[in-house]
Design a protein around this motif. Structure first.
Motif, PDB file in Angstrom:
ATOM      1  N   ALA A 210       0.832  -1.200   0.000  1.00 51.58           N
ATOM      2  CA  ALA A 210       0.000   0.000   0.000  1.00 51.58           C
ATOM      3  C   ALA A 210       0.869   1.254   0.000  1.00 51.58           C
ATOM      4  O   ALA A 210       0.520   2.262  -0.624  1.00 51.58           O
ATOM      5  CB  ALA A 210      -0.930  -0.004   1.213  1.00 51.58           C
TER       6      ALA A 210
ATOM      7  N   GLY B  45       1.795   1.643  -3.613  1.00 52.76           N
ATOM      8  CA  GLY B  45       0.666   2.123  -4.419  1.00 52.76           C
ATOM      9  C   GLY B  45       0.388   3.597  -4.184  1.00 52.76           C
ATOM     10  O   GLY B  45       0.096   4.350  -5.122  1.00 52.76           O
ATOM     11  N   ALA B  46       0.516   4.030  -2.933  1.00 55.29           N
ATOM     12  CA  ALA B  46       0.298   5.443  -2.627  1.00 55.29           C
ATOM     13  C   ALA B  46       1.434   6.292  -3.187  1.00 55.29           C
ATOM     14  O   ALA B  46       1.213   7.399  -3.686  1.00 55.29           O
ATOM     15  CB  ALA B  46       0.170   5.632  -1.115  1.00 55.29           C
TER      16      ALA B  46
ATOM     17  N   THR C  33       1.125   7.192  -6.831  1.00 53.25           N
ATOM     18  CA  THR C  33      -0.087   7.912  -7.209  1.00 53.25           C
ATOM     19  C   THR C  33      -0.209   9.237  -6.448  1.00 53.25           C
ATOM     20  O   THR C  33      -1.302   9.684  -6.133  1.00 53.25           O
ATOM     21  CB  THR C  33      -1.344   7.049  -6.974  1.00 53.25           C
ATOM     22  OG1 THR C  33      -1.374   6.637  -5.602  1.00 53.25           O
ATOM     23  CG2 THR C  33      -1.383   5.829  -7.855  1.00 53.25           C
TER      24      THR C  33
ATOM     25  N   GLY D  77      -3.030   0.583  -1.963  1.00 52.25           N
ATOM     26  CA  GLY D  77      -2.332   1.840  -1.685  1.00 52.25           C
ATOM     27  C   GLY D  77      -2.786   2.962  -2.603  1.00 52.25           C
ATOM     28  O   GLY D  77      -2.869   4.123  -2.178  1.00 52.25           O
ATOM     29  N   ALA D  78      -3.077   2.632  -3.859  1.00 57.66           N
ATOM     30  CA  ALA D  78      -3.613   3.651  -4.776  1.00 57.66           C
ATOM     31  C   ALA D  78      -4.967   4.126  -4.245  1.00 57.66           C
ATOM     32  O   ALA D  78      -5.288   5.318  -4.298  1.00 57.66           O
ATOM     33  CB  ALA D  78      -3.726   3.094  -6.184  1.00 57.66           C
TER      34      ALA D  78
ATOM     35  N   LEU E 241      -5.832   4.154  -1.087  1.00 64.65           N
ATOM     36  CA  LEU E 241      -5.537   4.988   0.081  1.00 64.65           C
ATOM     37  C   LEU E 241      -5.112   6.389  -0.354  1.00 64.65           C
ATOM     38  O   LEU E 241      -5.529   7.400   0.218  1.00 64.65           O
ATOM     39  CB  LEU E 241      -4.428   4.321   0.913  1.00 64.65           C
ATOM     40  CG  LEU E 241      -3.915   5.094   2.127  1.00 64.65           C
ATOM     41  CD1 LEU E 241      -5.032   5.392   3.109  1.00 64.65           C
ATOM     42  CD2 LEU E 241      -2.793   4.310   2.813  1.00 64.65           C
ATOM     43  N   SER E 242      -4.304   6.437  -1.392  1.00 63.63           N
ATOM     44  CA  SER E 242      -3.856   7.729  -1.938  1.00 63.63           C
ATOM     45  C   SER E 242      -5.048   8.569  -2.400  1.00 63.63           C
ATOM     46  O   SER E 242      -5.128   9.764  -2.121  1.00 63.63           O
ATOM     47  CB  SER E 242      -2.879   7.447  -3.089  1.00 63.63           C
ATOM     48  OG  SER E 242      -2.754   8.543  -3.939  1.00 63.63           O
TER      49      SER E 242
ATOM     50  N   GLN F 108      -8.108   8.363  -1.354  1.00 56.67           N
ATOM     51  CA  GLN F 108      -8.849   8.799  -0.164  1.00 56.67           C
ATOM     52  C   GLN F 108      -8.137   9.953   0.554  1.00 56.67           C
ATOM     53  O   GLN F 108      -8.759  10.931   0.956  1.00 56.67           O
ATOM     54  CB  GLN F 108      -9.014   7.611   0.790  1.00 56.67           C
ATOM     55  CG  GLN F 108     -10.010   7.854   1.907  1.00 56.67           C
ATOM     56  CD  GLN F 108     -10.066   6.669   2.864  1.00 56.67           C
ATOM     57  OE1 GLN F 108      -9.123   6.403   3.610  1.00 56.67           O
ATOM     58  NE2 GLN F 108     -11.160   5.929   2.823  1.00 56.67           N
ATOM     59  N   LEU F 109      -6.824   9.853   0.682  1.00 52.08           N
ATOM     60  CA  LEU F 109      -6.070  10.906   1.371  1.00 52.08           C
ATOM     61  C   LEU F 109      -6.084  12.204   0.577  1.00 52.08           C
ATOM     62  O   LEU F 109      -6.111  13.294   1.145  1.00 52.08           O
ATOM     63  CB  LEU F 109      -4.622  10.446   1.600  1.00 52.08           C
ATOM     64  CG  LEU F 109      -4.424   9.408   2.700  1.00 52.08           C
ATOM     65  CD1 LEU F 109      -3.012   8.809   2.632  1.00 52.08           C
ATOM     66  CD2 LEU F 109      -4.664  10.011   4.073  1.00 52.08           C
ATOM     67  N   ARG F 110      -6.063  12.089  -0.751  1.00 53.71           N
ATOM     68  CA  ARG F 110      -6.073  13.290  -1.588  1.00 53.71           C
ATOM     69  C   ARG F 110      -7.481  13.880  -1.712  1.00 53.71           C
ATOM     70  O   ARG F 110      -7.670  14.943  -2.282  1.00 53.71           O
ATOM     71  CB  ARG F 110      -5.527  12.960  -2.987  1.00 53.71           C
ATOM     72  CG  ARG F 110      -4.024  12.780  -3.030  1.00 53.71           C
ATOM     73  CD  ARG F 110      -3.520  12.595  -4.455  1.00 53.71           C
ATOM     74  NE  ARG F 110      -3.633  11.218  -4.923  1.00 53.71           N
ATOM     75  CZ  ARG F 110      -4.401  10.810  -5.932  1.00 53.71           C
ATOM     76  NH1 ARG F 110      -5.173  11.665  -6.582  1.00 53.71           N
ATOM     77  NH2 ARG F 110      -4.428   9.549  -6.279  1.00 53.71           N
TER      78      ARG F 110
END
Lengths: 324, 327
Positions: free
Chosen positions: A66, A69-70, A73, B131-132, B134-135, B137-139
């Motif tokens: 994760a 992935g974050a 992106t 993770g994408a 999560l990104s 959601q955070l953004r």
């Protein structure tokens, strides 16, 4: 200059970078409410909220996946793996995914991901909580591996790591969290991949990193009393290695010693030693010496644990017999 | 035999869906041919038979949404808007490939088009998709992620860790299991403690639904339903698309673990034939339009293969490039 602990220095680095950049967030086991198993992320949840300081389930592989992935992106995650001994659970994600994704995609992505972890012996925690596994990771192109020893290096390198667009494995040492040292106030950044000469000398070059820096500096002081001046170099970054600084020193001293806590066979010292051979063979007056951890699973017994890793006495003796 | 209900569909959409499925089929057939001629080296896991899954799913999302793909990923890359010549050049490891010849079949990716990559490790991209999410959601963005994987991946640890994380944090990820009945050779029946794979998501606080992976519109409708929920913040979902890989696992697969009868029963329900026939029955497309589309795709594939074959190999100086981003 003010003195703070290694733990405080790391905490400051995280806090400052989170204030500076909204895309930085923290994630890991027990990092939020508890403040991290070793207290590095203490009070950061209170300061930045649960959204940006996230407790996860015990899911090392998903934490890394994760995070990756974050990172690709738009975010700059700093994830924590509580003990380096747990890396086996997420090694696939680090070795196959995090480290390779940029290359596999033909350079069309960047991975601003910091993986914080800690390792090392000293608390008699036995074989699953005491290892030094950095050599596993210097074998992985695509990663950068950082192991700071001093509070100042910890702060400066963690801040630089968070701003770096490459994946960083940032390995702290459990026995250093309470060590105090001078740390400049305010913005303090250090270059990744740059070694630091911690003590100048002319008779031998001693390369030591993480906790071993302290035992080595102690040994160096005693050697000086015997008239032997060793130059102590802390690479700070193990991958990429600052061979230039090391080679420059070896050309001056003609002797090289590597002090490492990890097990000797296939360890970090094997790599550094071989690079010294490749770069400075004609300059060497003696074989490269490794002072390393024993090739054993770390035993529980405090007596045995102490014998398993180098200490100042042993470093002093072994260097002395090489130089004399 | 699939029983189709009447669906309202425009000519343009029908053409788009049919064309993409044909592109994928012909892409995979072309690779079979290139492998037989020893022009394509290395392995390739072909998507032929499963086209309705990728095409239907991608028709249900936006261009700026993300996907993660699998070792059988050509179909996802094409359906997510990848360029056929660049993808084919990548399969051949050429400089003009979408990953400059450094990824290949197993690592087709195009982050600029939201494709976060195929993966050589079964289940390896499920964490990345999470993770994408999560990104996003955070953004505070309103994108979503489609996370593709096969039946085999549902037995890996990362699948369970990731679904737990996505379920707990209500991440905008639609997990899509393309159940083609086999891992490499071991069937779902022989590998999984449960045969009904929708049960795999049961502990993770998300809806799960099975759909006919040979029916492009069924896939599209199912994915659209859960994509909409994810987009408005209702969290993840798990979809199982039942489908079949015509060519088996890979080039060297003798397919001794399954029967000719089973293969025929799936080919009889072929997603491209079935959809083309249905669109003609519903007078959305004419027989000639379907045939013309086929010819158009054949010409595109010929051009893509030609481009790939004629493209240069990567230059030696590319060897060390792209390991690190130069700060």
């Amino acid at each position: 200059m003010r003195e703070i602990t290694y733990r405080q220095a790391l905490n400051e680095a995280l806090s400052e970078e989170m204030e500076r950049d909204q895309s930085v967030f923290l994630m890991g086991e027990d990092v939020a409410v508890y403040g991290g198993a070793y207290g590095v992320t203490l009070n950061l949840m209170q300061k930045f909220g649960e959204k940006r300081v996230r407790d996860t389930a015990i899911s090392e592989a998903a934490i890394i996946g994760a995070g990756l992935g974050a990172a690709i992106t738009g975010m700059r995650p700093v994830v924590e793996i509580m003990y380096i001994d747990f890396m086996g659970i997420c090694l696939e994600q680090i070795g196959n995914q995090v480290a390779k994704i940029r290359y596999m995609f033909g350079g069309k992505t960047r991975v601003p991901l910091v993986i914080r972890t800690e390792g090392g012996a000293g608390r008699t925690l036995g074989a699953h909580h005491s290892q030094s596994l950095e050599s596993w990771f210097i074998h992985v192109p695509g990663l950068k591996v950082i192991m700071p020893a001093t509070p100042a290096d910890a702060k400066g390198l963690l801040k630089s790591s968070i701003r770096e667009d490459n994946p960083i494995l940032f390995i702290e040492h459990k026995m250093l969290y309470n060590v105090k040292g001078p740390v400049p106030e305010g913005e303090y950044l250090l270059p990744i991949g740059k070694a630091d000469v911690k003590r100048p000398g002319k008779d031998a070059t001693v390369i030591a990193y993480s906790r071993m820096l302290y035992s080595t500096l102690e040994a160096a002081k005693r050697l000086a009393e015997d008239g032997i001046e060793v130059e102590v170099i802390d690479p700070r970054t193990l991958l990429p290695l600052d061979m230039e600084t090391i080679a420059e020193s070896v050309r001056k001293t003609h002797r090289a010693i590597i002090v490492e806590e990890d097990t000797k066979t296939g360890g970090t010292g094997a790599e550094i030693g071989m690079q010294i051979m490749e770069n400075c063979f004609d300059e060497l007056d003696a074989p490269v010496l490794r002072i390393a951890g024993a090739d054993i699973p770390m035993p529980k017994s405090a007596v045995l644990e102490k014998l398993a890793i180098p200490d100042a006495d042993r470093i002093y003796r072994e260097i002395k017999s090489l130089v004399m | 035999m699939t029983i189709y209900t009447m669906t309202i569909i425009t000519k343009n959409e029908a053409r788009h869906l049919l064309k993409q499925m044909m592109q994928i089929r012909q892409f995979e057939d072309a690779i079979m041919d290139l492998m037989a001629r020893n022009i394509a080296e290395g392995g390739s896991h072909l998507y032929a038979g499963e086209e309705a899954c990728a095409v239907g799913a991608m028709a249900a999302i936006r261009k700026d949404d993300y996907i993660t793909s699998t070792h059988r990923g050509h179909g996802h890359a094409i359906a997510k808007g990848g360029s056929l010549p660049e993808l084919m050049a990548e399969i051949l490891g050429k400089e003009t490939g979408v990953c400059k010849g450094k990824g290949g079949s197993l690592h087709l990716a195009d982050v600029s088009k939201g494709n976060l990559g195929a993966n050589g490790i079964v289940g390896g991209s499920i964490g990345i998709a999470t993770g994408a999410g999560l990104s996003i959601q955070l953004r505070g963005a309103d994108q979503i992620v489609l996370c593709f994987f096969g039946d085999g991946a549902t037995n890996t640890g990362l699948f369970h860790e990731s679904l737990n994380m996505a379920g707990k944090w209500k991440l905008p990820v639609v997990f899509i299991c393309e159940n083609n009945l086999y891992g490499m050779s071991v069937s779902v029946e022989r590998a999984c403690a449960v045969n009904d794979l929708t049960k795999k998501a049961a502990p993770y606080n998300m809806p799960a639904e099975c759909c006919d992976g040979m029916d492009v519109l069924a896939v599209k409708d199912t994915v659209a339903k859960y994509a909409a929920l994810a987009r408005k913040g209702d969290g993840p979902a798990f979809i199982v698309c039942n489908t079949y890989r015509y060519y088996g696992h890979s080039r060297s697969d003798p397919r001794i673990y399954r029967t000719k009868e089973e293969e025929k029963s799936w080919r009889d329900r072929d997603c491209i034939m079935a959809f083309g026939r249905k669109m003609q029955e519903q007078t959305v497309l004419t027989e000639k339009e379907v045939a013309d589309l086929e010819k158009e795709v054949t010409a595109e594939l010929e051009a893509a293969v030609d481009f790939a074959i004629k493209s240069p190999d990567p230059k030696p100086e590319e060897l060390y490039r792209d390991v690190y981003f130069e700060m």
